[in-house]
Design a protein around this motif. Structure first.
Motif, PDB file in Angstrom:
ATOM      1  N   ARG A  18      40.264  41.237 -60.319  1.00  0.00           N
ATOM      2  CA  ARG A  18      40.895  40.097 -60.503  1.00  0.00           C
ATOM      3  C   ARG A  18      40.286  39.100 -61.257  1.00  0.00           C
ATOM      4  O   ARG A  18      40.752  38.326 -62.021  1.00  0.00           O
ATOM      5  N   ARG A  19      39.006  39.060 -61.044  1.00  0.00           N
ATOM      6  CA  ARG A  19      38.107  37.940 -61.754  1.00  0.00           C
ATOM      7  C   ARG A  19      38.093  38.116 -63.096  1.00  0.00           C
ATOM      8  O   ARG A  19      37.910  37.390 -63.985  1.00  0.00           O
ATOM      9  N   LEU A  20      38.025  39.651 -63.590  1.00  0.00           N
ATOM     10  CA  LEU A  20      38.018  39.923 -64.987  1.00  0.00           C
ATOM     11  C   LEU A  20      39.236  39.478 -65.605  1.00  0.00           C
ATOM     12  O   LEU A  20      39.341  39.052 -66.795  1.00  0.00           O
ATOM     13  N   THR A  21      40.410  39.447 -64.883  1.00  0.00           N
ATOM     14  CA  THR A  21      41.664  39.100 -65.613  1.00  0.00           C
ATOM     15  C   THR A  21      41.573  37.681 -65.946  1.00  0.00           C
ATOM     16  O   THR A  21      42.313  37.016 -66.723  1.00  0.00           O
ATOM     17  N   LEU A  22      41.160  36.669 -65.144  1.00  0.00           N
ATOM     18  CA  LEU A  22      40.743  35.276 -65.440  1.00  0.00           C
ATOM     19  C   LEU A  22      39.975  34.992 -66.177  1.00  0.00           C
ATOM     20  O   LEU A  22      39.965  33.958 -66.853  1.00  0.00           O
ATOM     21  N   MET A 105      47.655  47.969 -63.709  1.00  0.00           N
ATOM     22  CA  MET A 105      46.998  47.664 -64.735  1.00  0.00           C
ATOM     23  C   MET A 105      47.775  46.876 -65.762  1.00  0.00           C
ATOM     24  O   MET A 105      47.161  45.727 -66.232  1.00  0.00           O
ATOM     25  N   ALA A 106      48.933  47.149 -66.286  1.00  0.00           N
ATOM     26  CA  ALA A 106      49.768  46.562 -67.043  1.00  0.00           C
ATOM     27  C   ALA A 106      50.175  44.910 -66.478  1.00  0.00           C
ATOM     28  O   ALA A 106      50.026  44.134 -67.248  1.00  0.00           O
ATOM     29  N   TYR A 107      50.142  44.983 -65.185  1.00  0.00           N
ATOM     30  CA  TYR A 107      50.323  43.512 -64.463  1.00  0.00           C
ATOM     31  C   TYR A 107      49.270  42.691 -64.750  1.00  0.00           C
ATOM     32  O   TYR A 107      49.256  41.678 -65.281  1.00  0.00           O
ATOM     33  N   HIS A 108      48.089  43.358 -64.569  1.00  0.00           N
ATOM     34  CA  HIS A 108      46.697  42.542 -64.623  1.00  0.00           C
ATOM     35  C   HIS A 108      46.594  42.055 -66.050  1.00  0.00           C
ATOM     36  O   HIS A 108      46.170  41.136 -66.409  1.00  0.00           O
ATOM     37  N   ALA A 109      47.233  42.931 -66.915  1.00  0.00           N
ATOM     38  CA  ALA A 109      47.006  42.592 -68.489  1.00  0.00           C
ATOM     39  C   ALA A 109      47.928  41.624 -68.868  1.00  0.00           C
ATOM     40  O   ALA A 109      47.652  40.583 -69.660  1.00  0.00           O
ATOM     41  N   LEU A 110      48.893  41.609 -68.137  1.00  0.00           N
ATOM     42  CA  LEU A 110      50.001  40.308 -68.310  1.00  0.00           C
ATOM     43  C   LEU A 110      49.379  38.999 -67.752  1.00  0.00           C
ATOM     44  O   LEU A 110      49.634  37.953 -68.489  1.00  0.00           O
ATOM     45  N   LEU A 111      48.845  39.117 -66.635  1.00  0.00           N
ATOM     46  CA  LEU A 111      48.178  37.808 -66.090  1.00  0.00           C
ATOM     47  C   LEU A 111      47.024  37.530 -67.043  1.00  0.00           C
ATOM     48  O   LEU A 111      47.116  36.248 -67.209  1.00  0.00           O
ATOM     49  N   ALA A 112      46.221  38.443 -67.421  1.00  0.00           N
ATOM     50  CA  ALA A 112      45.321  37.926 -68.597  1.00  0.00           C
ATOM     51  C   ALA A 112      45.870  37.180 -69.764  1.00  0.00           C
ATOM     52  O   ALA A 112      45.528  36.302 -70.270  1.00  0.00           O
ATOM     53  N   THR A 113      47.207  37.846 -70.255  1.00  0.00           N
ATOM     54  CA  THR A 113      47.732  37.300 -71.246  1.00  0.00           C
ATOM     55  C   THR A 113      48.223  35.671 -71.027  1.00  0.00           C
ATOM     56  O   THR A 113      48.200  34.835 -71.948  1.00  0.00           O
ATOM     57  N   LEU A 114      48.998  35.534 -69.779  1.00  0.00           N
ATOM     58  CA  LEU A 114      49.316  34.493 -69.305  1.00  0.00           C
ATOM     59  C   LEU A 114      48.201  33.189 -69.409  1.00  0.00           C
ATOM     60  O   LEU A 114      48.185  32.210 -69.711  1.00  0.00           O
ATOM     61  N   VAL A 115      46.864  33.723 -68.661  1.00  0.00           N
ATOM     62  CA  VAL A 115      45.895  32.921 -68.930  1.00  0.00           C
ATOM     63  C   VAL A 115      45.318  32.573 -70.097  1.00  0.00           C
ATOM     64  O   VAL A 115      45.028  31.618 -70.380  1.00  0.00           O
ATOM     65  N   LEU A 116      45.520  33.411 -71.022  1.00  0.00           N
ATOM     66  CA  LEU A 116      45.128  33.387 -72.482  1.00  0.00           C
ATOM     67  C   LEU A 116      46.090  32.351 -73.100  1.00  0.00           C
ATOM     68  O   LEU A 116      45.411  31.497 -73.824  1.00  0.00           O
TER      69      LEU A 116
END
Length: 252
Positions: A18-22, A105-116
């Motif tokens: 979770r931390r990596l995503t953010l 994993m795709a969901y976490h990648a999406l979260l990372a994209t939204l944070v990006l």
């Protein structure tokens, strides 16, 4: 499937996943703050320069290495949780569980994209001037996400099969090969090149970071739908192939 995804999501709470995503997308806010200290107080760079930087670094470096690290963490977390012991306890289909991990994993990648996307906007408000280029920001971010999904089952497969070293090595090789292949005619055969290649017509920057003229053939927008279609098809194919592999492995 929904129950499996919910169960997997609970498993990853309070983990570095979770931390990596953010944290990864926040790198660009930190860069913007550092730049603010060293540029003149009255200087504002164009938004285009910010997008050139972010949408070049993100697909070239952060996507291949980030997905490799994410797959590694998922595989390690599963080992800590009992190395798929829940398959025997709850009589879960290995293929469904594997697919659920890919979806998560795709969901976490999406979260990372939204944070990006949020990080780009914040970075621009700190260092850039003019109107916010919403279309480029949104289309660039979601295109990178879509075209990077095909790499997820491949990285999860190598992380589960061979472990951390080989997962990170595969991510690094993908980084190098993706950059080399992106401006070449064979880019469509290299999944790691797809996000980088599609950023060329969307943002107008070469994979090496140099802005391109509007007349440059690499800026042909027809590659965008081709790349997205390839990524979706490859995601489905790679998921099926790796799920069959995982099912046979666990059945044995």
């Amino acid at each position: 499937m929904i129950n499996i995804i919910n169960s997997e999501s609970i498993k990853y709470k309070r983990t570095f996943i979770r931390r990596l995503t953010l944290l990864a997308p926040l790198f660009f806010i930190i860069m913007a703050l550092l730049q603010k200290f060293f540029i003149p107080a009255d200087y504002l760079r164009p938004w285009q320069l910010l997008l050139d930087q972010v949408y070049n670094w993100w697909p070239v470096i952060f996507v291949p290495m980030g997905i490799a690290l994410l797959a590694t963490l998922v595989a390690l977390q599963e080992k800590k949780a009992g190395n798929y012991l829940n398959l025997e306890i709850h009589n879960i289909s290995p293929s469904i569980l594997w697919t659920g991990k890919i979806v998560l994993m795709a969901y976490h990648a999406l979260l990372a994209t939204l944070v990006l996307i949020a990080a780009i906007i914040v970075s621009g408000l700190i260092t850039a001037g003019g109107q916010i280029p919403w279309i480029k920001i949104l289309s660039g971010g979601f295109t990178i996400w879509l075209t990077s999904l095909a790499v997820i089952p491949l990285q999860l497969w190598i992380a589960t099969w061979k472990g951390t070293f080989f997962s990170m090595a595969m991510g690094f090789i993908g980084l190098i090969v993706g950059v080399i292949a992106a401006p070449k005619s064979y880019w469509m055969y290299i999944p790691w090149s797809w996000p980088t290649r599609l950023m060329v017509p969307i943002i107008g920057v070469h994979p090496n970071g140099i802005p391109l003229k509007a007349s440059d053939p690499l800026r042909d927008p027809s590659v965008v739908p081709i790349g997205i279609a390839l990524a979706i098809a490859a995601l489905i194919i790679f998921t099926i192939i790796t799920a069959v592999w995982f099912n046979r492995r666990e059945v044995r």
